[in-house]
Design a protein around this motif. Structure first.
Motif, short mmCIF file in Angstrom:
data_model
loop_
_atom_site.label_atom_id
_atom_site.label_comp_id
_atom_site.label_asym_id
_atom_site.label_seq_id
_atom_site.Cartn_x
_atom_site.Cartn_y
_atom_site.Cartn_z
N PHE A 94 0.83 -1.20 0.00
CA PHE A 94 0.00 0.00 0.00
C PHE A 94 0.87 1.26 0.00
O PHE A 94 0.63 2.19 -0.76
N GLY A 95 1.88 1.27 0.85
CA GLY A 95 2.77 2.44 0.92
C GLY A 95 3.46 2.71 -0.41
O GLY A 95 3.55 3.87 -0.84
N TRP A 96 3.93 1.66 -1.04
CA TRP A 96 4.59 1.83 -2.34
C TRP A 96 3.61 2.34 -3.39
O TRP A 96 3.94 3.25 -4.16
N ILE A 97 2.43 1.76 -3.44
CA ILE A 97 1.46 2.17 -4.46
C ILE A 97 1.04 3.62 -4.25
O ILE A 97 1.06 4.43 -5.19
N THR A 102 1.27 9.19 -5.82
CA THR A 102 1.50 10.57 -5.39
C THR A 102 2.62 11.21 -6.20
O THR A 102 2.50 12.37 -6.63
N ALA A 103 3.69 10.46 -6.45
CA ALA A 103 4.80 10.99 -7.26
C ALA A 103 4.32 11.34 -8.66
O ALA A 103 4.69 12.40 -9.20
N VAL A 104 3.49 10.51 -9.26
CA VAL A 104 2.93 10.82 -10.58
C VAL A 104 2.10 12.10 -10.51
O VAL A 104 2.21 12.97 -11.38
N ALA A 105 1.27 12.22 -9.48
CA ALA A 105 0.41 13.40 -9.35
C ALA A 105 1.23 14.68 -9.13
O ALA A 105 0.80 15.76 -9.52
N ILE A 129 -2.03 16.33 -0.44
CA ILE A 129 -3.19 15.44 -0.50
C ILE A 129 -2.72 13.98 -0.46
O ILE A 129 -3.26 13.16 0.28
N GLY A 130 -1.71 13.64 -1.25
CA GLY A 130 -1.21 12.27 -1.29
C GLY A 130 -0.63 11.82 0.04
O GLY A 130 -0.87 10.68 0.48
N LEU A 131 0.12 12.70 0.69
CA LEU A 131 0.68 12.36 2.01
C LEU A 131 -0.43 12.13 3.03
O LEU A 131 -0.36 11.19 3.84
N ALA A 132 -1.44 12.98 3.01
CA ALA A 132 -2.55 12.82 3.95
C ALA A 132 -3.30 11.52 3.70
O ALA A 132 -3.59 10.77 4.64
N ILE A 133 -3.60 11.23 2.45
CA ILE A 133 -4.31 10.00 2.13
C ILE A 133 -3.49 8.78 2.56
O ILE A 133 -4.00 7.87 3.21
N GLY A 134 -2.21 8.78 2.23
CA GLY A 134 -1.36 7.64 2.60
C GLY A 134 -1.30 7.42 4.09
O GLY A 134 -1.47 6.30 4.58
N SER A 135 -1.09 8.48 4.84
CA SER A 135 -0.94 8.32 6.29
C SER A 135 -2.26 8.01 6.97
O SER A 135 -2.33 7.15 7.86
#
Length: 149
Positions: A94-97, A102-105, A129-135
């Motif tokens: 999950f973390g990798w995906i 997020t990197a693509v975005a 946004i990506g960091l918040a979603i991931g965490s």
């Protein structure tokens, strides 16, 4: 017939807990998009998603940003649920995906022809946004599995 060892059984996932965390994450992601837009437009005077004359809230693209952020959070929750019940070390995958998406975005805005300030604002908002979603989804997933992940 003997029972398989506890470590080989499918994890028990409290789906209600996971998805309530996912919905809360969707709200947070949408609000991050809105706050990021307000910071870019009102404080920094960057014509993010609309010309400056459209005002602090911009135009209909503001709604698209917030809705897309919420959908991304719900999609991440679905991915976490799928990985929890189907893969070994689900949160590592999950973390990798989430990290790669997020990197693509973050990189995609730089392929556009908008002014550099708009591209930077877009990249930063996507990153947060990506960091918040991931965490947040990771936290919900760990909570939903009794802290065993």
């Amino acid at each position: 017939m003997s029972r398989p060892p506890a470590s080989s059984r499918a994890p028990v996932v409290n789906a209600g807990r996971l998805w309530s965390g996912g919905v809360a994450t969707a709200v947070v992601a949408a609000l991050i998009g809105l706050v990021g837009l307000l910071i870019a437009r009102a404080l920094l005077q960057i014509p993010y998603l609309a010309p400056v004359r459209a005002g602090a809230l911009g135009d209909s693209r503001t709604i698209v940003l917030c809705v897309c952020a919420a959908i991304a959070a719900l999609a991440a929750t679905g991915l976490a649920h799928l990985l929890l019940v189907s893969t070994p070390s689900p949160m590592a995958y999950f973390g990798w995906i989430v990290g790669l998406v997020t990197a693509v975005a973050v990189v995609l805005p730089f392929l556009d022809t908008e002014p550099l300030t708009v591209r930077l604002a877009t990249a930063v908002i996507h990153l947060v946004i990506g960091l918040a979603i991931g965490s947040l989804v990771t936290g919900a997933a760990v909570s939903a599995t009794g802290g065993r992940r």
